[in-house]
Design a protein around this motif. Structure first.
Motif: not given
Length: 222
Positions: A20, A25-26, A45
């Motif tokens: 992060v 993009d998690v 996230c």
């Protein structure tokens, strides 16, 4: 990158923090509701409190977009199942921790990048820190070999020695190979006529039998 991380335990949470913070993009999948809520409140996230071994959960995680799927649970069977499902979705990068060495062939057959038994790696690192204080870093390789990083001391047998003559005289133990040398900010490939100086950081490839002698050669520690 679009990264799906399965498991938010001690390993997973550190991975989430890194991913992060680096702007990825998690999506996190965690089956423990309390832990999932903790991660959701702490990180920016998407967190799914669900079973990652089902296609429906992976669909909710938009696995079709994923650049990588990383499994960090403490159950190899779960990690294997998630890796198999991710493979079916043609995810390019599959990474998993593996706790039981007997399961390695299964992960390898899938084509997974492996991190073997993290707890053992930590234990090895702690032991080396105590047993060989002069070792600033090490990588445990296969077949009882490893890479160790050492800082050369003034009174070390290798201080002031050329690599070629040090090997011939026995100051550099059998089974040891200096593969890199850092002097100041410069990293250079060592050659036979390279002289080792106090303060140099050397990366040494050695077998376990010669490890103690290698540490003594560059740091004077026994």
């Amino acid at each position: 990158m679009y990264i799906i991380i399965v498991g938010a335990g001690s390993i997973g949470s550190n991975l989430i923090d890194l991913a992060v913070a680096d702007g990825n993009d998690v999506v996190v999948i965690e089956d423990d509701e309390e832990r999932a809520n903790e991660i959701a409140s702490e990180y920016d996230c998407l967190v799914l409190n669900a079973d990652a071994t089902t296609n429906s959960t992976l669909t909710d995680a938009e696995i079709g977009r994923a650049d990588a799927v990383i499994t960090t649970t403490n159950v190899d069977a779960v990690n294997i199942m998630v890796m198999l499902l991710a493979q079916e979705h043609d995810v390019a990068n599959l990474v998993s921790v593996v706790h039981d060495p007997e399961n390695l062939p299964v992960f390898e057959k899938i084509g997974v990048t492996l991190i073997e038994n993290p707890q053992r790696l930590i234990a090895d690192y702690l032991y080396h820190s105590v047993r060989y204080p002069g070792v600033s870093d090490f990588i445990d390789l296969e077949d009882d070999t490893e890479l160790v990083e050492l800082t050369v001391t003034e009174d070390a047998p290798m201080s002031g020695q050329r690599l070629r003559t040090a090997t011939e005289s026995g100051r550099l133990p059998d089974g040891c190979l200096v593969v890199a040398l850092k002097r100041g900010s410069e990293i250079r490939p060592p050659k036979g006529d390279t002289s080792i100086r106090a303060g140099d950081q050397v990366t040494v490839f050695t077998d376990d039998v010669s490890l103690a002698d290698a540490v003594a050669a560059f740091t004077g520690e026994h």
